[in-house]
Write a protein that holds these residues in place. Structure first.
Motif, PDB file in Angstrom:
ATOM      1  N   ALA A 251       0.905  -1.254  -0.102  1.00  0.00           N
ATOM      2  CA  ALA A 251      -0.292  -0.101  -0.185  1.00  0.00           C
ATOM      3  C   ALA A 251       1.101   1.111   0.097  1.00  0.00           C
ATOM      4  CB  ALA A 251      -0.990  -0.454   1.204  1.00  0.00           C
ATOM      5  N   PRO A 252       0.319   2.626  -0.259  1.00  0.00           N
ATOM      6  CA  PRO A 252      -0.681   2.441  -0.115  1.00  0.00           C
ATOM      7  C   PRO A 252      -1.528   2.910  -2.384  1.00  0.00           C
ATOM      8  CG  PRO A 252       0.224   5.229  -1.059  1.00  0.00           C
ATOM      9  CD  PRO A 252       1.633   3.688  -0.349  1.00  0.00           C
ATOM     10  N   LYS A 253      -2.611   2.164  -2.519  1.00  0.00           N
ATOM     11  CA  LYS A 253      -2.447   2.299  -3.653  1.00  0.00           C
ATOM     12  C   LYS A 253      -3.602   3.293  -4.639  1.00  0.00           C
ATOM     13  CE  LYS A 253      -4.391  -1.887  -2.899  1.00  0.00           C
ATOM     14  NZ  LYS A 253      -4.347  -3.735  -2.600  1.00  0.00           N
ATOM     15  N   GLY A 254      -3.918   3.020  -5.741  1.00  0.00           N
ATOM     16  CA  GLY A 254      -4.459   4.516  -5.869  1.00  0.00           C
ATOM     17  C   GLY A 254      -4.250   5.961  -5.934  1.00  0.00           C
ATOM     18  N   VAL A 255      -2.474   5.904  -6.187  1.00  0.00           N
ATOM     19  CA  VAL A 255      -1.999   7.179  -6.344  1.00  0.00           C
ATOM     20  C   VAL A 255      -1.596   7.444  -7.639  1.00  0.00           C
ATOM     21  CG1 VAL A 255       0.034   7.877  -5.685  1.00  0.00           C
ATOM     22  CG2 VAL A 255      -1.060   6.297  -3.875  1.00  0.00           C
TER      23      VAL A 255
ATOM     24  N   TRP B  36       5.847  -9.479  -0.745  1.00  0.00           N
ATOM     25  CA  TRP B  36       6.702  -7.561  -1.260  1.00  0.00           C
ATOM     26  C   TRP B  36       7.463  -7.894  -1.031  1.00  0.00           C
ATOM     27  CZ3 TRP B  36       4.150  -6.178  -5.699  1.00  0.00           C
ATOM     28  CH2 TRP B  36       3.258  -6.745  -6.738  1.00  0.00           C
ATOM     29  N   PRO B  37       8.872  -7.040  -1.361  1.00  0.00           N
ATOM     30  CA  PRO B  37      10.632  -6.855  -0.973  1.00  0.00           C
ATOM     31  C   PRO B  37      10.113  -4.988   0.286  1.00  0.00           C
ATOM     32  CG  PRO B  37      10.256  -6.394  -3.270  1.00  0.00           C
ATOM     33  CD  PRO B  37       9.018  -6.596  -2.829  1.00  0.00           C
ATOM     34  N   LYS B  38      10.072  -4.775   1.762  1.00  0.00           N
ATOM     35  CA  LYS B  38      10.305  -3.659   1.629  1.00  0.00           C
ATOM     36  C   LYS B  38      11.757  -3.642   2.556  1.00  0.00           C
ATOM     37  CE  LYS B  38       7.337  -1.820   5.292  1.00  0.00           C
ATOM     38  NZ  LYS B  38       6.438  -1.862   5.988  1.00  0.00           N
ATOM     39  N   ILE B  39      12.294  -2.675   2.343  1.00  0.00           N
ATOM     40  CA  ILE B  39      13.114  -1.558   2.737  1.00  0.00           C
ATOM     41  C   ILE B  39      13.254  -2.135   3.937  1.00  0.00           C
ATOM     42  CG2 ILE B  39      15.684  -0.519   3.150  1.00  0.00           C
ATOM     43  CD1 ILE B  39      15.193   0.091   0.227  1.00  0.00           C
ATOM     44  N   ALA B  40      13.818  -2.667   5.518  1.00  0.00           N
ATOM     45  CA  ALA B  40      13.252  -2.635   6.766  1.00  0.00           C
ATOM     46  C   ALA B  40      14.645  -3.150   7.076  1.00  0.00           C
ATOM     47  CB  ALA B  40      11.991  -2.743   7.196  1.00  0.00           C
ATOM     48  N   PRO B  41      14.572  -2.347   8.922  1.00  0.00           N
ATOM     49  CA  PRO B  41      15.420  -2.809   9.571  1.00  0.00           C
ATOM     50  C   PRO B  41      15.779  -4.372   9.771  1.00  0.00           C
ATOM     51  CG  PRO B  41      15.160  -0.836  10.757  1.00  0.00           C
ATOM     52  CD  PRO B  41      13.897  -0.938   9.237  1.00  0.00           C
TER      53      PRO B  41
ATOM     54  N   CYS C  68      11.801  -4.547 -11.975  1.00  0.00           N
ATOM     55  CA  CYS C  68      10.695  -6.115 -12.456  1.00  0.00           C
ATOM     56  C   CYS C  68       9.305  -5.813 -11.931  1.00  0.00           C
ATOM     57  CB  CYS C  68      11.189  -6.954 -11.817  1.00  0.00           C
ATOM     58  SG  CYS C  68      11.469  -6.714  -9.880  1.00  0.00           S
ATOM     59  N   CYS C  69       8.676  -6.401 -11.774  1.00  0.00           N
ATOM     60  CA  CYS C  69       7.100  -5.516 -11.094  1.00  0.00           C
ATOM     61  C   CYS C  69       6.626  -6.121  -9.644  1.00  0.00           C
ATOM     62  CB  CYS C  69       6.431  -7.261 -12.017  1.00  0.00           C
ATOM     63  SG  CYS C  69       7.097  -8.496 -11.067  1.00  0.00           S
ATOM     64  N   VAL C  70       7.920  -6.333  -9.243  1.00  0.00           N
ATOM     65  CA  VAL C  70       7.723  -6.153  -8.090  1.00  0.00           C
ATOM     66  C   VAL C  70       7.944  -4.973  -7.305  1.00  0.00           C
ATOM     67  CG1 VAL C  70       8.116  -9.113  -7.665  1.00  0.00           C
ATOM     68  CG2 VAL C  70      10.177  -7.131  -7.191  1.00  0.00           C
ATOM     69  N   ASP C  71       8.679  -4.414  -7.843  1.00  0.00           N
ATOM     70  CA  ASP C  71       8.283  -2.368  -7.398  1.00  0.00           C
ATOM     71  C   ASP C  71       7.603  -2.273  -8.309  1.00  0.00           C
ATOM     72  OD1 ASP C  71       9.698   0.037  -7.107  1.00  0.00           O
ATOM     73  OD2 ASP C  71      11.372   0.143  -8.191  1.00  0.00           O
ATOM     74  N   SER C  72       6.390  -1.853  -7.081  1.00  0.00           N
ATOM     75  CA  SER C  72       5.327  -1.668  -7.342  1.00  0.00           C
ATOM     76  C   SER C  72       4.771  -0.195  -6.558  1.00  0.00           C
ATOM     77  CB  SER C  72       4.199  -2.710  -6.421  1.00  0.00           C
ATOM     78  OG  SER C  72       4.165  -2.414  -4.807  1.00  0.00           O
ATOM     79  N   SER C  73       5.980   0.466  -5.787  1.00  0.00           N
ATOM     80  CA  SER C  73       6.248   1.337  -5.368  1.00  0.00           C
ATOM     81  C   SER C  73       7.056   2.543  -6.021  1.00  0.00           C
ATOM     82  CB  SER C  73       6.648   1.596  -3.639  1.00  0.00           C
ATOM     83  OG  SER C  73       8.233   0.987  -3.901  1.00  0.00           O
ATOM     84  N   GLY C  74       7.626   2.283  -7.460  1.00  0.00           N
ATOM     85  CA  GLY C  74       9.064   3.065  -7.861  1.00  0.00           C
ATOM     86  C   GLY C  74       9.863   3.151  -7.289  1.00  0.00           C
ATOM     87  N   LYS C  75      10.372   2.757  -6.603  1.00  0.00           N
ATOM     88  CA  LYS C  75      11.362   2.982  -5.709  1.00  0.00           C
ATOM     89  C   LYS C  75      12.515   3.226  -6.652  1.00  0.00           C
ATOM     90  CE  LYS C  75      10.401   1.896  -0.891  1.00  0.00           C
ATOM     91  NZ  LYS C  75      10.422   3.153  -0.665  1.00  0.00           N
TER      92      LYS C  75
END
Length: 279
Positions: free
Chosen positions: A24-28, A192-197, A225-232
């Motif tokens: 999340a979020p979606k609809g952005v 989904w990948p997430k940058i977290a400690p 690739c398709c897993v970068d859903s937040s466009g980081k």
């Protein structure tokens, strides 16, 4: 430049659901305008033969889906479409089983997620869609997908589907043929990948990103690739630049060359647990 196996295109990041496993979020980013989609197809066609309507969002929620499919067909692009099945109705059965669609994949975990209100006719519509495809003997595929980690809770879904098509539930089988080119697949659960400690960072990594696939988000952003859903890892945007230029930038080249050596250069990639294997 060598051809990609597939280019993922996000028609919209809107799906109307609140799945517990989805980022999340979606609809952005909203829905990709038709003129931008035509530009995406025109520049993707020399690089691949198949595109996938997938990243975030549900393409079946896009009201003028037929217009996007007509544009893809104009550029001789085959389409894989991924949907939750929430918006699957008999009125679009024929559209979803017509060229240029080569495959429809339905995420059953989205439909039965604890945070969503599953419609009473949800599974019935999906089974009717599969039956319609079998009876009309269309050339495309349907893949129903269930994550393996949820089978304890959703075993009844698997049993219902197999019973509907007279298929025996045998042992630890992960792929069941329900009919001609219609399958139920038990897939590995993906986070989904997430940058977290608390997440493990692993620089030793191979990925298909920028080697056999890329993704284009609904706002025109190009990501590896398709897993970068937040466009980081935003490599560029097709509203301002050409896809061929974006794919040859120093950042894109560094990522691609790193994966070919088995090394992840970007922080998001180091936190990704997707088990990519060399083709």
């Amino acid at each position: 430049m060598s051809k990609f196996k597939k280019i993922y295109i996000e028609l919209s990041d809107i799906c109307g659901l609140k799945c517990s496993f989805c980022p999340a979020p979606k609809g952005v980013r909203k829905t990709m305008p038709l003129d931008l989609f035509a530009r995406v197809c025109q520049q993707s066609a020399p690089l691949c033969e198949r595109i996938a309507f997938h990243v975030l969002g549900d393409p079946c929620k896009v009201q003028n889906l037929g217009d996007y499919l007509r544009i893809a067909k104009q550029y001789d692009l085959q389409v894989d479409l991924v949907t939750s099945g929430f918006y699957l109705q008999p009125s679009i059965f024929t559209l979803l089983l017509s060229p240029p669609i080569a495959q429809v994949s339905i995420s059953l975990n989205a439909g039965f997620d604890r945070r969503n209100h599953t419609p009473k006719d949800y599974l019935e519509n999906i089974l009717n869609f599969c039956t319609y495809k079998i009876l009309n003997d269309t050339p495309n595929f349907i893949n129903l997908r269930l994550q393996d980690s949820t089978l304890d809770d959703l075993s009844w879904v698997k049993d219902t589907i197999l019973e509907a098509f007279g298929v025996a539930n045998t042992g630890f089988q992960t792929r069941f043929r329900l009919g001609k080119k219609v399958f139920l697949n038990i897939t590995k659960t993906f986070e989904w990948p997430k940058i977290a400690p608390q997440n493990i960072s692993n620089p030793k990594k191979y990925c298909h990103g920028l080697i056999s696939q890329i993704a284009i988000l609904s706002d025109g952003s190009v990501v590896p690739c398709c897993v970068d859903s937040s466009g980081k890892i935003n490599l560029g945007n097709l509203k301002q630049d050409n896809l061929a230029n974006i794919l040859t930038t120093p950042r894109a080249s560094r990522i691609r060359e790193g994966f070919m050596r088995g090394e992840a250069c970007e922080e998001l990639c180091k936190h990704c647990a997707y088990p990519a294997k060399r083709l």
